[in-house]
Design an enzyme around this catalytic site. Structure first.
Site, mmCIF file in Angstrom:
data_model
loop_
_atom_site.group_PDB
_atom_site.id
_atom_site.type_symbol
_atom_site.label_atom_id
_atom_site.label_comp_id
_atom_site.label_asym_id
_atom_site.label_seq_id
_atom_site.Cartn_x
_atom_site.Cartn_y
_atom_site.Cartn_z
ATOM 1 N N LYS A 184 6.091 -4.627 -3.261
ATOM 2 C CA LYS A 184 7.524 -4.472 -3.052
ATOM 3 C C LYS A 184 7.926 -4.590 -1.592
ATOM 4 O O LYS A 184 8.937 -5.187 -1.267
ATOM 5 C CB LYS A 184 7.965 -3.124 -3.617
ATOM 6 C CG LYS A 184 9.462 -2.904 -3.601
ATOM 7 C CD LYS A 184 10.147 -3.772 -4.625
ATOM 8 C CE LYS A 184 11.654 -3.700 -4.546
ATOM 9 N NZ LYS A 184 12.273 -4.854 -5.190
ATOM 10 N N ASN A 210 -1.998 2.160 5.408
ATOM 11 C CA ASN A 210 -1.097 1.091 4.990
ATOM 12 C C ASN A 210 -0.786 0.257 6.230
ATOM 13 O O ASN A 210 -0.317 0.809 7.221
ATOM 14 C CB ASN A 210 0.176 1.748 4.417
ATOM 15 C CG ASN A 210 1.314 0.768 4.235
ATOM 16 O OD1 ASN A 210 1.099 -0.427 4.098
ATOM 17 N ND2 ASN A 210 2.528 1.281 4.233
ATOM 18 N N GLY A 211 -1.095 -1.039 6.194
ATOM 19 C CA GLY A 211 -0.811 -1.885 7.362
ATOM 20 C C GLY A 211 -2.025 -2.706 7.733
ATOM 21 O O GLY A 211 -2.947 -2.876 6.936
ATOM 22 N N LYS A 229 12.781 -15.867 -9.191
ATOM 23 C CA LYS A 229 12.597 -14.776 -10.165
ATOM 24 C C LYS A 229 11.611 -15.201 -11.235
ATOM 25 O O LYS A 229 10.715 -14.451 -11.587
ATOM 26 C CB LYS A 229 13.926 -14.415 -10.858
ATOM 27 C CG LYS A 229 14.932 -13.607 -10.100
ATOM 28 C CD LYS A 229 14.547 -12.195 -9.812
ATOM 29 C CE LYS A 229 13.717 -12.050 -8.597
ATOM 30 N NZ LYS A 229 14.300 -11.990 -7.302
ATOM 31 N N GLU A 255 17.196 -18.701 -6.146
ATOM 32 C CA GLU A 255 16.871 -17.326 -6.523
ATOM 33 C C GLU A 255 16.433 -17.249 -7.992
ATOM 34 O O GLU A 255 15.479 -16.541 -8.332
ATOM 35 C CB GLU A 255 18.088 -16.421 -6.247
ATOM 36 C CG GLU A 255 17.960 -14.979 -6.699
ATOM 37 C CD GLU A 255 16.783 -14.215 -6.108
ATOM 38 O OE1 GLU A 255 16.128 -14.710 -5.175
ATOM 39 O OE2 GLU A 255 16.497 -13.124 -6.612
ATOM 40 N N CYS A 258 0.842 -1.187 0.000
ATOM 41 C CA CYS A 258 0.000 0.000 0.000
ATOM 42 C C CYS A 258 0.887 1.250 0.000
ATOM 43 O O CYS A 258 1.885 1.330 0.694
ATOM 44 C CB CYS A 258 -0.950 0.085 1.179
ATOM 45 S SG CYS A 258 -2.129 -1.245 1.243
ATOM 46 N N TRP A 283 -2.548 -2.900 -1.664
ATOM 47 C CA TRP A 283 -2.237 -4.327 -1.737
ATOM 48 C C TRP A 283 -3.151 -4.972 -0.713
ATOM 49 O O TRP A 283 -3.000 -4.773 0.500
ATOM 50 C CB TRP A 283 -0.776 -4.574 -1.385
ATOM 51 C CG TRP A 283 -0.340 -6.003 -1.545
ATOM 52 C CD1 TRP A 283 0.059 -6.609 -2.698
ATOM 53 C CD2 TRP A 283 -0.243 -7.000 -0.517
ATOM 54 N NE1 TRP A 283 0.387 -7.924 -2.452
ATOM 55 C CE2 TRP A 283 0.215 -8.187 -1.124
ATOM 56 C CE3 TRP A 283 -0.495 -7.013 0.848
ATOM 57 C CZ2 TRP A 283 0.421 -9.370 -0.418
ATOM 58 C CZ3 TRP A 283 -0.288 -8.185 1.558
ATOM 59 C CH2 TRP A 283 0.173 -9.347 0.920
ATOM 60 N N HIS A 301 17.006 -37.635 -5.307
ATOM 61 C CA HIS A 301 16.185 -38.039 -4.156
ATOM 62 C C HIS A 301 14.713 -37.681 -4.350
ATOM 63 O O HIS A 301 13.960 -37.648 -3.386
ATOM 64 C CB HIS A 301 16.728 -37.394 -2.875
ATOM 65 C CG HIS A 301 18.140 -37.818 -2.569
ATOM 66 N ND1 HIS A 301 18.456 -39.089 -2.163
ATOM 67 C CD2 HIS A 301 19.313 -37.142 -2.654
ATOM 68 C CE1 HIS A 301 19.774 -39.180 -1.999
ATOM 69 N NE2 HIS A 301 20.311 -38.003 -2.292
ATOM 70 N N GLU A 321 7.882 -15.614 -9.853
ATOM 71 C CA GLU A 321 7.145 -14.413 -9.425
ATOM 72 C C GLU A 321 6.772 -13.496 -10.581
ATOM 73 O O GLU A 321 5.753 -12.817 -10.503
ATOM 74 C CB GLU A 321 7.859 -13.665 -8.300
ATOM 75 C CG GLU A 321 9.164 -13.041 -8.664
ATOM 76 C CD GLU A 321 9.858 -12.411 -7.471
ATOM 77 O OE1 GLU A 321 9.185 -12.030 -6.505
ATOM 78 O OE2 GLU A 321 11.092 -12.279 -7.518
ATOM 79 N N ARG A 379 4.232 -0.566 -4.545
ATOM 80 C CA ARG A 379 3.913 -1.049 -3.198
ATOM 81 C C ARG A 379 2.605 -1.853 -3.157
ATOM 82 O O ARG A 379 2.297 -2.493 -2.158
ATOM 83 C CB ARG A 379 3.789 0.131 -2.234
ATOM 84 C CG ARG A 379 5.044 0.969 -2.127
ATOM 85 C CD ARG A 379 4.824 2.115 -1.177
ATOM 86 N NE ARG A 379 4.620 1.654 0.169
ATOM 87 C CZ ARG A 379 5.570 1.406 1.046
ATOM 88 N NH1 ARG A 379 6.825 1.575 0.707
ATOM 89 N NH2 ARG A 379 5.290 0.999 2.263
#
Ligand code: F6R
Length: 617
Positions: free
Chosen positions: A612, A101-102, A494, A490, A2, A75, A513, A497, A27
């Site tokens: 983000k 925001n929160g 990438k 990583e 947000c 968000w 395995h 996402e 955000r």
């Protein structure tokens, strides 16, 4: 997670808010809204599911109507993305508007209490509860003013918030508060800006106040910025900071996406991370945070690295680095798990928190716990003055510059650079890294920006082509060994996402395995196989894949033969010492993920469901 923008001054508030929201869209971007205080002081609200562009489509008539207002890009936490759940939210009497925001964790209890008093709710959000709680306090105590009512309400809630509130009966006043989510106040000449970070106002002023935890402020052109503690209402002297951010850093600079720009910035960002710290000619690593606390590190029982996501992957590589060169035991923990599993932490432990944003709620909560138990806390953050940077005992900024693409790229390689510096510094200090090795490693590290540049120049066009063959693919495996196992994790993160292709990273030897069952002619496998790093073992792993007809995309060193002969696609990177290979190998993996996502038509900078900075636990 947000974004909030607010403005009061002489310019058109609509333009400032909308442009500011565009900068904060990284955000959160599932809905957006704006509220302006027009000439008759009436609050005009427009909000919609979707992006800032969708908001502009429905709100153009507000342009030029007000000099004060605020906006929000969301968000979703409580309630699906919808018009109704979008911010701003209005109180029942329609006089108070809030953007938030929160998360208000006790919203349900408060909602019940307010419902019993006759309040009704249009949305499923926690935020609408807070704005009605403010109205409730004003109805209950007609003698208290608007900022006091906001303070009363904030004292009743717990959770995390950055809020901005407007009240129709208090024209020209913006009230803001902060606990756990960032909020900056830009100080212009006869104008004030409010934003989740400084990017919405950087072209108007270089002076800002970063609101501290548990503080609120009443902002008006008449009386300036009045900061108080939320609990005690004690007046606080603001600390005005000079912003180092410039406009160029937060614009795309000719690239199609921020992510591509940030991938290409890595020679510079890695160099900037080392600047002033790595003095090759003098043979020293100068890091104030470490230097001042060398004994604490040296005598640590162990180092615990705490992080999330990409930063956690950097932490895993940090473990390899610190254990190899400084011989100090290291554990790497997901912040979200660490916090809730009653971990054993003592005052002999050193905790390193890694966070690009410095605002990640899981990491913050884990740090607070470690701090309570007496551990020494060291931060590796990119965002200067962020919440995590502030609560640590010492730390190093990565200085990668603003990272706006939601998928982390340059922040990751900058984090690896800091961890490398720390490992070498500690190793040299405690005698595990001899002078000759130290000197040769730091000389090689100094040249890493050039190696990255070389990789960008030689692989970019090739990867654009390779990516075309994987647009329809539904699954990917990424494999690596040693230092490159976390690099494989990583690489897979990438891809998933930004392209929404399912991808898994594994240590190459683990394949047999279980994951080997997945391999057939439809399964692409990215394998990181540099010369220095268990190469012979990797060759065997590649043979196993080949025998099962998997499609091999190999990241190898220049001149490689064995792996290259078996691979369907070969991406060459320069040879380095093993400890530097994840930095260099990550660059083509970032490009591969980027181009596959672009060809699939995905919104690379704003992937679905992500944001983000993740300021909720
Ligand atoms: C992935 C990504 C996330 C973040 C994670 C932690 O590209 O960006 O996985 O790494 O949310 O964020 P920070 O580093 O800000 O604590």
């Amino acid at each position: 997670m947000c974004g909030i923008v607010g403005y009061t001054g002489f310019q058109d508030a609509y333009d400032i808010v909308i442009n500011g929201l565009r900068r904060l869209e990284y955000r959160g971007y599932d809905s957006a809204g704006i509220v302006l205080e027009g000439s008759n002081n009436k609050l005009e609200v427009e909000k919609t599911k979707g992006k800032v562009d969708d908001l502009v489509n429905i709100s153009k008539e507000l342009k030029g109507t007000a000099k004060i207002g605020m906006g929000h890009t969301r968000w979703a936490t409580h309630g699906v993305p919808s018009d109704r759940n979008s911010h701003p939210h209005l109180s029942n009497n329609g006089k108070i508007a809030i953007v938030h925001n929160g998360i208000i964790e006790n919203y349900d209890t408060i909602k019940k209490m307010l419902s019993e008093k006759g309040f009704t709710f249009q949305s499923e959000t926690d935020t609408e509860v807070l704005v009605n709680l403010i109205q409730y306090f004003m109805d209950l105590n007609p003698e208290i003013d608007f900022p006091t009512a906001v303070r009363y309400a904030l004292n009743e809630v717990y959770g995390a918030y950055a809020i901005t509130v407007l009240h129709e009966d208090y024209p020209g006043i913006l009230v803001v508060g902060r606990l756990g989510s960032p909020l900056a106040i830009g100080i212009g000449d006869k104008e004030y800006f409010i934003a989740s970070d400084a990017s919405p106002f950087v072209e108007f002023t270089k002076e800002a106040i970063y609101l501290e935890e548990g503080h609120m402020a009443t902002i008006s052109l008449e009386n300036g910025v009045d900061i108080r503690t939320i609990t005690e209402n004690s007046k606080i002297q603001p600390e005005i900071q000079q912003l180092k951010l410039n406009l160029e850093q937060i614009e795309k600079g000719g690239y199609e996406h921020f992510m591509l720009k940030e991938i290409f910035e890595q020679p510079k960002s890695v160099h900037d991370t080392m600047r002033g710290r790595l003095l090759v000619d003098e043979g020293i690593i100068k890091m104030a945070g470490i230097w001042d606390h060398l004994e604490r590190f040296k005598n640590a029982n162990r180092i615990i690295i705490i992080a999330c996501g990409t930063s956690w992957h950097a932490g895993l590589i940090g473990e390899y680095l610190i254990e190899e060169y400084a011989r100090i035991p290291v554990e790497v923990e997901y912040a979200s798990e660490f916090r809730y599993r009653n971990p054993i932490i003592t005052d002999k432990d050193v905790v390193i928190a890694i966070s690009q944003s410095g605002e990640t709620a899981d990491t913050m909560a884990a740090l607070k716990l470690a701090k309570e138990k007496g551990a020494f806390i060291y931060g590796i953050c990119n965002v200067v003055d962020s919440s995590i940077a502030r609560i640590t005992d010492a730390g190093s900024y990565t200085h990668a510059g603003p990272e706006i693409g939601v998928a982390s790229t340059k922040a990751f390689t900058a984090q690896l650079t800091i961890l490398t510096l720390i490992a070498f510094k500690l190793g040299k200090h405690n005698g595990n890294l001899g002078n000759a090795d130290f000197m040769s490693l730091i000389a090689e590290l100094d040249a890493i920006p050039k190696r990255i540049e070389e990789v960008l120049n030689t692989t970019h066009e090739q990867i654009k082509e390779i990516a075309k063959d994987f647009v329809e693919t539904t699954n990917f495996l990424y494999l690596g060994r040693g230092y490159n196992y976390p690099a494989a994790l990583e690489g897979a993160l990438k891809l998933k996402e930004i392209s929404y292709i399912h991808a898994e990273g594994y240590p190459a030897a683990e394949m047999k395995h279980g994951p080997i069952a997945l391999i057939d002619e439809n399964m692409p496998i990215v394998i990181i196989a540099p010369k220095r790093g268990h190469y012979d073992k990797i060759v065997s792993n590649v043979q196993e894949i080949k025998a099962r007809k998997g499609k091999i995309i190999a990241v190898v060193n220049k001149g490689d033969r064995q792996v290259s002969e078996m691979a369907d696609y070969v991406i060459e990177i320069p040879e380095t010492s093993e400890c530097f290979s994840p930095i260099v190998a990550s660059v083509p993996l970032q490009l591969l993920a980027y181009y596959i996502a672009v060809y699939r038509g995905a919104n690379v900078d704003q992937p679905r469901n992500l944001a983000k900075s993740v300021t909720v636990e």
